[in-house]
Structures are given as C-alpha cells and as structure tokens.
Scaffold this active site. Sequence first.
Site: not given
Length: 505
Positions: A228, A388
């Site tokens: 991430d 997203h």
Amino acid sequence: MRLNLFPTLLSLEICAGIVSAAYLNDARSLQPRRKTSMLIDPAAQPDLPTITAATAAANAFDLNLSDIQGDILIGMKKKKELFFFFGISNATDFKKKLKSIVLPLVTNTAQLLDVSAQPQTALNIAFSQTGLSALNVTDQLNDSPFSGGQLQDIANLNDPGTTNWVPEFVGTNIHGVILLASDTLASRKYIPFKGQPGQATRRATNASILAAEITHCVNGFVDFGYLDGISNPAVQGFQSPLPGQAVVPAGEILLGEDGDDVSRPAWAKDGSFLVFRQLKQLVPEFNKFLTDNPIRAPALTAQEGSELLGARMIGRWKSVRCEYYDLQTPLTVDFMDRGAPVFLAPLVDDPVLGADPTRNNNFTYGAPGQTTGTSSATDQSKCPFSAHIRKTRPRADLGLPESSSSNHHIVRGGIPYGPEVTADEAASNATEIERGLAFVSYQSNIGNGFQFLQRFWADNTRFIHSGVGFDPIIGANQGAPRVVTGLDLTNVSRPITLTTGKLVL
Ligand SMILES: *[C@@H]1O[C@H](CO)[C@@H](O)[C@H](O)[C@H]1NC(C)=O
Ligand SMILES: *[C@@H]1O[C@H](CO)[C@@H](O)[C@H](O)[C@H]1NC(C)=O
Ligand SMILES: *[C@@H]1O[C@H](CO)[C@@H](O)[C@H](O)[C@H]1NC(C)=O
Ligand SMILES: *[C@@H]1O[C@H](CO)[C@@H](O)[C@H](O)[C@H]1NC(C)=O
Ligand SMILES: *[C@@H]1O[C@H](CO)[C@@H](O)[C@H](O)[C@H]1NC(C)=O
Ligand SMILES: *[C@@H]1O[C@H](CO)[C@@H](O)[C@H](O)[C@H]1NC(C)=O
Ligand SMILES: *[C@@H]1O[C@H](CO)[C@@H](O)[C@H](O)[C@H]1NC(C)=O
C-alpha cells in the site's frame, strides 16, 4: 440478479491520539543498534528521504523529526507489526510505568531514518480519549471524532451497527494501542511476550508490568500480498514530492504545525490522530466474483476481463507486489492500491510503469498537460469515477491545482494481517481463516481526513458525479448491498451490485 459480493470489511475500532514524543527521554542505549534497515524499500513506492535530506527539509520548515513518532510520516514501511490494544487497570501505576518503561522506547522519525539509530524493534504508542481520561488528562484536543470515539461515529461511517466489529472494540475499554514494528522473523519472535533478546521491549508490553490488560492484538506482516502507500502525500518538511504526489503542509498530518488551525494543548504538538480499522477481506469470494463477472471487452480473454474488473474497482492493477519474499501461493487480489494506475494503463497491466514511482502516480484524471480546471465529467474509459483510488483522491475531478482544492489527505500506515489463502479456501471459494488489512491512517483532523474520505467520498453515491455509486472497495451502506457504476468498460452506465456478507445470486 444480484451480482455479488464482496468485500470486506468491517470491524473496527478506535480513534487514538498519538502522544507527542516531547514526553520522551532518549533511551537509545536500551536497544541494540542495526547494520541494515528494518524498513522495506519497495521499488513502486517513493523512497524515504535520507536522514540528511529529511533533516535539511525539516530545518527549512521548522519541523523537529525527533519529536514525531516514527510511524506517522513513514507509515507502511515495516515488514512485521503487532498492535497491542490495552486497557489501563491501575492508572497511577500505569502512569509511572509509562514514563519509566515505555516512553524511553518510543521510536521517533529521526531514529527510523538513520539505520545506525534504529532499534531492533520500533515502538509507538497512541491513546484513545477514554485512555487520556483514565490518566486524568483533561486538556481538550478539539477533535470531536477523536473525543467521541469511533463507536459514536458508526452512523457517519455507514457501518452496519457493531455486528461486524471485533467485540473488544464495542465499549470504552480500549485506552490505547502500542505498535511494535520490526523486520525479520527472528526479531518478531521477541516482539511478543517471550523469547530471548529484546528485554526492554518485552518489559514495555508486559501487561502486568504495565498495569494494563491487553484487550486485543493484531499481527500484521507483508510476507505476501501487495503493498500500500503509493498514493501517500509528500509532507512538507519531510520529503520532496515525486511526479503526481500530493504535497501537504505538515499541519494536515501533524497537530500544531503549519496548516493545523485548531487550538491544541502544547503537549499535543507533533502528534497525529491515528484511526484504526480492522478490515476483514474475503479474498477467495472476491476472486470468484471477478472470475464470474469478466468485463467482456473485445480482444480480452475472460481472465483478462476479470483482472480488468478488479483493476477498475481499485483504479490500479495488481502489478506490483512485495519483492522481498518467495511467494508460493501469491494472493491473486487484495484491496489495496498498488501498481500501474488504470488511468495510464486502461486495458492491460503495465508492470514496468507500475514499479516506477516517478511514473506510477503521475496523472491527474485531467487531459495531458492540463494544469487548471476539472477533468471530463463523462469519460470513464480509462478509470471509473467509482474506482477506490479516485474516490479517495479525486485529483483533477475537484479541480487543479490539487493542493488548492482539497485538505483531505491522510498518511496510510496499515499492514495486511492473517495468513495467505489456502489451497482449500481457493478451491471452495470460501474464506475459512480471517485475513485482511489492519488499516491505519494519520491525520491532524479526523473530520477532514479519514472520516471525510469514508463519509463524503467513498460512501457518497453522488460523488464525484450523480449515479457514480459507492467506492467498491471501502464503500459502506450500513450492511446493505452497494450499487456501483462505471466498472463495466463496455457500458459504464451498467450498475453492478456488490453485496457484503454471504454470496447472493
Ligand atoms: C526536538 O524534539 C526533541 C524530542 O521532543 C526534543 O528533545 C528537542 O529538544 C527538540 N529540538 C528542538 C530544537 O526543539
Ligand atoms: C485522577 O484524579 C483523581 C481525582 O483528583 C485522583 O483521585 C486520581 O488519583 C487521579 N489519577 C491519576 C492516575 O492521576
Ligand atoms: C495501583 O498501584 C499502586 C502502585 O503504584 C498501588 O499503590 C495501588 O494500591 C494500586 N491501586 C489499586 C486500586 O490496585
Ligand atoms: C510479566 O511481568 C510479570 C510481573 O513482573 C512477570 O512475572 C512475568 O514473568 C512477565 N512476563 C513476561 C513474559 O515477561
Ligand atoms: C509526468 O507527466 C507529465 C504530463 O503528462 C509529463 O510531461 C512528464 O514527463 C511526466 N514525468 C515523468 C517522470 O514521467
Ligand atoms: C469456485 O468458483 C469458480 C468460479 O465461479 C467455479 O468455477 C468453481 O466451481 C467454484 N468452486 C466451488 C467448489 O464452488
Ligand atoms: C447500458 O446499461 C444501462 C443500464 O443498465 C442500460 O439501460 C443500457 O441499455 C445499456 N446500454 C447498452 C448499449 O447495453
């Protein structure tokens, strides 16, 4: 027919305030020195600044890197992490031990950037409002989502009540969390309560010594899966931005710095609000959903169509994964941003682009070269409005230049938890062992940061345009199915319904 299913989540917890390292003594002598960094350096993410570069940047912006706990600006860069949520049992005793045992072990930013100053195991600590109250800290931090706690915020976050919450987080008994981070399995052995080395850290987390009970523990690691943090902003005074990276004033993340206009007690300076959510991910179910619903674009095989659907949900391809491990059974999907953005690689993955941090973030959703104004209000051929990463950082959708249009940035510092998908789970399309994301975000204002992103962007079906629907990854609809448009490249008006919980056909 309801298409199905997926995601994820829900179960969560507290908003905790990080204590300022101003409280801390320098206790480097308690801990072994390192020769190699404990932090990871994934190719796809912006490099961390060197201690020299960061010190120069910090001096220019009057930031004190020794006063900032290590996880806040560095986020995501650890391999192993343990979260010990605790409840204080004897506040008087705890206060003493906090000062004598824990505070000397708290790892700050300057230490983490300098390999020779890194401890074997880094430690950070954060308190919830109920924890501060238990310690008789009556100063107002002036952040209502923090003082109310996440349980009170449940409606704003569109959670389906506490049904899916980790039971320990329902209530007010979590007074804080200790974060322990390290690199090797050998180091990790002594993060918890047994093992030989790391005495000091062990003492710090021994509940009985601390006069606190461990209420919940989450064990995170990046042995598998994806990373991430590609989209984290560059914080002024800490690092220089790469192409496409948002630049935010330090006060958007740190209390009491430039850009934080709220009145805070002096001791809170350089702290940050930590939001934690334990997001369960139904990986085999999600994979089945992709398999069953490929985008049927010309020239794509069914498998490519399935991968494209997943990439359009997230806004990035899964091209980049952690290169530090031998993956025997790699996860085929997770729910984090990663890899090449579909805006730059709309039809097929481009792993070379995905791995290049000077390119993998270099886009605005606007036209090439566009520096003012907004992006097209209709074109979703490259990236759905609902993706997203677009919902949570709309870039040119809100107008360029970006910095003037949004103060809704967070630093993401989470880590995956739970084991890899087993062969059995993959074959049965059903999760048997819990896994997911231990989500962590840092911001100086929860209402502008995490809460805003969830409430006004991810869960707002009219953001950024009417008819867009939910963020397919983190969007929440109080447990009800979520309708998303834009995902089907061949017909961006076609709604796709995602259900949480059991697969519904
Ligand atoms: C920076 O912060 C550390 C830890 O709070 C403190 O000891 C030090 O005096 C600070 N340095 C300056 C120049 O303020
Ligand atoms: C908190 O304040 C109360 C009332 O003044 C006092 O009895 C208690 O000992 C204090 N606790 C701590 C941990 O300081
Ligand atoms: C809390 O710990 C102190 C020692 O620091 C002890 O004197 C006191 O009796 C304890 N209080 C309770 C309620 O156990
Ligand atoms: C925790 O502290 C207690 C009380 O000092 C001690 O008896 C116990 O051995 C410690 N446990 C560990 C795992 O260090
Ligand atoms: C970033 O994108 C801009 C505009 O599309 C381009 O001019 C520039 O060369 C790109 N930078 C890199 C490092 O690729
Ligand atoms: C798992 O899902 C795939 C894709 O829909 C399907 O082909 C397979 O039969 C399913 N396996 C089981 C055991 O249901
Ligand atoms: C696209 O989807 C919408 C909504 O489901 C539908 O009304 C429309 O007929 C579809 N268009 C085509 C060309 O299939």
